[in-house]
Design an enzyme around this catalytic site. Structure first.
Site, PDB file in Angstrom:
ATOM      1  CE  LYS A  71      20.718  -5.848  61.123  1.00  0.00           C
ATOM      2  NZ  LYS A  71      19.377  -5.265  61.295  1.00  0.00           N
TER       3      LYS A  71
ATOM      4  N   GLY B 154       8.310   4.490  56.926  1.00  0.00           N
ATOM      5  CA  GLY B 154       9.688   4.398  56.442  1.00  0.00           C
ATOM      6  C   GLY B 154      10.536   3.386  57.190  1.00  0.00           C
TER       7      GLY B 154
END
Ligand SMILES: NC(=O)c1ccc[n+]([C@@H]2O[C@H](COP(=O)([O-])OP(=O)(O)OC[C@H]3O[C@@H](n4cnc5c(N)ncnc54)[C@H](OP(=O)(O)O)[C@@H]3O)[C@@H](O)[C@H]2O)c1
Ligand SMILES: NC(=O)c1ccc[n+]([C@@H]2O[C@H](COP(=O)([O-])OP(=O)(O)OC[C@H]3O[C@@H](n4cnc5c(N)ncnc54)[C@H](OP(=O)(O)O)[C@@H]3O)[C@@H](O)[C@H]2O)c1
Lengths: 434, 434
Positions: A206, A188
């Site tokens: 970012k 995940g």
């Protein structure tokens, strides 16, 4: 509590939104104590109201109607849907309705920062975004508040947990890129479509956000050169390891004399470097300030609760009234200059790791060394490895570590080396950080 | 700048004060931009006005008169003299005169926190103290603001740069404690009288401050057990290294079920642990929050400019108006409970490193193992080392690593082992953090 509760609407209740809802619903007393007033969940806007959420959100709060956030009892809208189209509208609409905004959306900030912050200033509302960079790591506050006395001179971040997870697996278990990616997806960490993670785009978004705070520069996507980890070969991780280095995907900013170079790329770090020790899905940012020197911030870069921790910190800051002060003082994406212009990374000086696959014939090394010398690049070491299993018999990897040179010059040399007879595959090269 | 400048008085202009003065005098434009208003140095109070300072402080600002800070143009008093007697008076006097206070003084906070914060609340003034713990590392803001959604569950800090410098030298150069201390003094890391640094007192003061923020507990000096590095033997650093561990002086807080144990002690950390990598005079704090998980903050723990960076960040926060909001919301040293009581570290469970010097006679190991077994402590490994050069011929070091046990039980066992015939010297033991 004497003051009015702070009303919160979540737009999006997926991974991050569910974490935020859980905190608001289950840790109400704690948050009220920290904020000096209650934080109350008023609305949860989603696409599919029937979907089962991990948080026990009262049914009457859930809606598909984006205009529900206009409710006068809502003071803050948390945009947690992702993407840049609807998200942009959600933020502009919330501001126009007089709400503060909290977002975890770095793509949105990187693409629409100037427009959104201008809109917020116009209506005297605040946008908070601690969760947008490095998840649970409080790097936004560190740069904007804790290091306010400093001019940042360098910044190096491991900002994409998926990439770092893959690189860690490849280095520690010797797995291939494909196997490591599959494992990241199984656990995940990686999305079904991991492109933006592994090609460096997410880290570049970012970095654009951090560069705005640290240098006042508004970096357009093309101004941040990026190389992802999707082309990384296990052999380079192994060769780097033998030389005492770990390969990490770094988002880097180097400032010098009013110019700042921004890029995202795999970089060789000494095994003993703090950033080299950052394993798995963790994120970390090393910030050098001209007053404080070297500081480092590390923690979980994503995930439901770590990210919710940062979103709720922003909500508390708004409840306390701190965030509004910071927002007004910082003037982000306002064009207020810190005197920096973006320069191409061509001019940044670095050492390099260069790996070629060459046919094992006399004269190849001489040719390669001659080209490097012609570009004024001096060599610190050369290792010719054994022929690799499963590759054409006479092809051997040749690894060259250089001394410092300008990136542009080094790239020109690599271009020339590519044309040498008996160099079999495109050259692979990475910066080396010593 | 539209707003009124923020007037600053420094009381004390030694190492830290000089750094702060330099920033105020030399980086005025930058600080004004970050704060949205000017920060102006109004007074510098010292003992000896004739002393040459590293900063170019205008002569007319320098005075020996503590009452000079009452000047109406002074809004903030920075207490930078150290100690707890005059410093306490300076802070109380400044508050009474309606000034905000910034301090770098952990001893003062640890001893007089409740009194000073109560006084500040009464007059609605703010006390800031980012520089008091871990110098340039913004750990106060991290705990008080960034992690506000969390309950901290564990905290481990390298909070004394002198001790860490000495341990690093001993580990990396194999020097003795005495030689490493002398080197630390030569380089200016250690005071002429380094007692408070190496006996753990300084770290305990800092831990008391962090524990107030993280757990709401007001720890009295005797409630923080401390063991310094002044009794460390080079052989234990070597043996630990052979087992894969680095010894660090850690200030630790472990919270569980409404109880928190606080102590300062040398601890064995795996070589791969992030805190084990923190070298020289650097400080670092690892904080585990129940929402975010593990985060780490690292940077220079002391020194003129790193510490000034934190002091000036506080000044900027006051100028922006952020610090006042935080102060009002956080209610530190107010007795506001987070529901924790301090428990003795006797009850903390840990693995242990136990090193004995034993006479090499049959039966000693059997006796020692029997005592451990009688205290229900199981052994994970035993290494009997060669006799040491320069020690009595038949004395050999015996190193035992245990599995988890309660600290109190383990200490009882060590007491009993001390009485075994043929155990030659007092036992040395440290916690092992895995
Ligand atoms: N996941 C992380 O660890 C992490 C970390 C840091 C930052 N972020 C950022 O946080 C944001 C959210 O990420 P996530 O992982 O939580 O995403 P997610 O799990 O995909 O959740 C997205 C949510 O938005 C809702 N949504 C999508 N489009 C909508 C629309 N047009 N109207 C109303 N609701 C809509 C979805 O509704 P349905 O549930 O009904 O489908 C879902 O609840 C992104 O910007 C991401 O970059 C994520
Ligand atoms: N040094 C660091 O790296 C560091 C790091 C973090 C925190 N701190 C803390 O910061 C504080 C200051 O440390 P420091 O290293 O800067 O100390 P320092 O170098 O010894 O300087 C102390 C200053 O205080 C002045 N002073 C002392 N007693 C005074 C009095 N009664 N009236 C007026 N002035 C007086 C001295 O005046 P003269 O100059 O005239 O003698 C000197 O300027 C301490 O609380 C320390 O724990 C220090």
């Amino acid at each position: 509590m004497s003051s009015e509760p702070l009303g919160v609407a979540l737009v999006g209740c997926g991974t991050v939104g569910t974490g935020v809802a859980k905190l608001l619903l289950e840790k109400g007393d704690r948050l009220a104590q920290r904020a000096g007033r209650s934080l109350v969940l008023r609305k949860v806007v989603v696409r599919d109201p029937a979907k089962v959420r991990g948080a026990d959100v009262p049914r009457e709060l859930v809606t598909t109607d984006l205009a529900a956030v206009h409710d006068p009892a809502v003071h803050v809208v948390a945009e947690l849907i992702g993407g840049t189209t609807t998200a942009r509208k959600v933020v502009l609409d919330a501001l126009a309705a007089g709400k503060h905004v909290v977002t975890a959306n770095k793509a949105l900030l990187a693409e629409h920062g100037p427009e959104l912050f201008e809109a917020a200033r116009k209506v005297e509302r605040t946008i908070c975004f601690e969760a947008a960079v490095a998840g649970g790591v409080p790097i936004i506050r560190a740069l904007a508040e804790s290091l306010a006395a400093n001019q940042v001179t360098a910044l190096q971040g491991i900002l994409n947990g998926t990439s770092n997870f893959i690189l860690t697996s490849m280095a520690e278990q010797g797995t291939s890129y494909a196997a490591a990616l599959a494992e990241a997806q199984r656990l995940g960490y990686a999305e079904a479509d991991p492109t933006l993670d592994v090609d460096g785009s997410d880290a570049a978004h970012k970095l654009a956000v951090l560069a705005q705070i640290a240098f006042g520069v508004t970096a357009k996507p093309h101004e941040i050169e990026k190389i992802g980890i999707d082309t990384i070969d296990a052999m380079d991780i192994r060769f780097a390891d033998e030389l005492g280095y770990t390969i990490k995907l770094l988002a880097e900013a180097w400032a010098d004399n009013g110019r700042v170079a921004l890029h995202v790329a795999p970089v060789l770090l000494r095994h003993t470097d703090m950033l080299a020790q950052v394993r798995g899905a963790f994120n970390a940012v090393q910030v050098v300030g001209d007053v404080v020197g070297e500081t480092l911030y590390q923690g979980p870069g994503a995930g439901m609760m770590p990210t919710a921790s940062s979103v709720v910190a922003d909500l508390i800051d708004l409840a306390v009234g701190r965030a509004q002060r910071t927002f007004a003082a910082a003037k982000l994406w306002s064009g207020q200059s810190r005197g920096f212009v973006i320069e191409p990374s061509e001019t940044v000086r670095s050492r390099f790791y260069l790996r070629l696959l060459v046919l094992d014939r006399p004269g190849v090394l001489a040719d390669v060394c001659r080209i490097l010398a012609d570009h004024a690049i001096s060599i610190s070491s050369v290792i010719q490895h054994e022929a690799l299993e499963g590759r054409a018999e006479q092809t051997v990897p040749l690894v060259i570590m250089t001394h410092y040179s300008e990136t542009g010059k080094f790239r020109a040399a690599v271009g020339a080396i590519g044309k040498v007879a008996n160099v079999a595959a495109p050259a692979v090269f990475y910066s080396v950080d010593d």
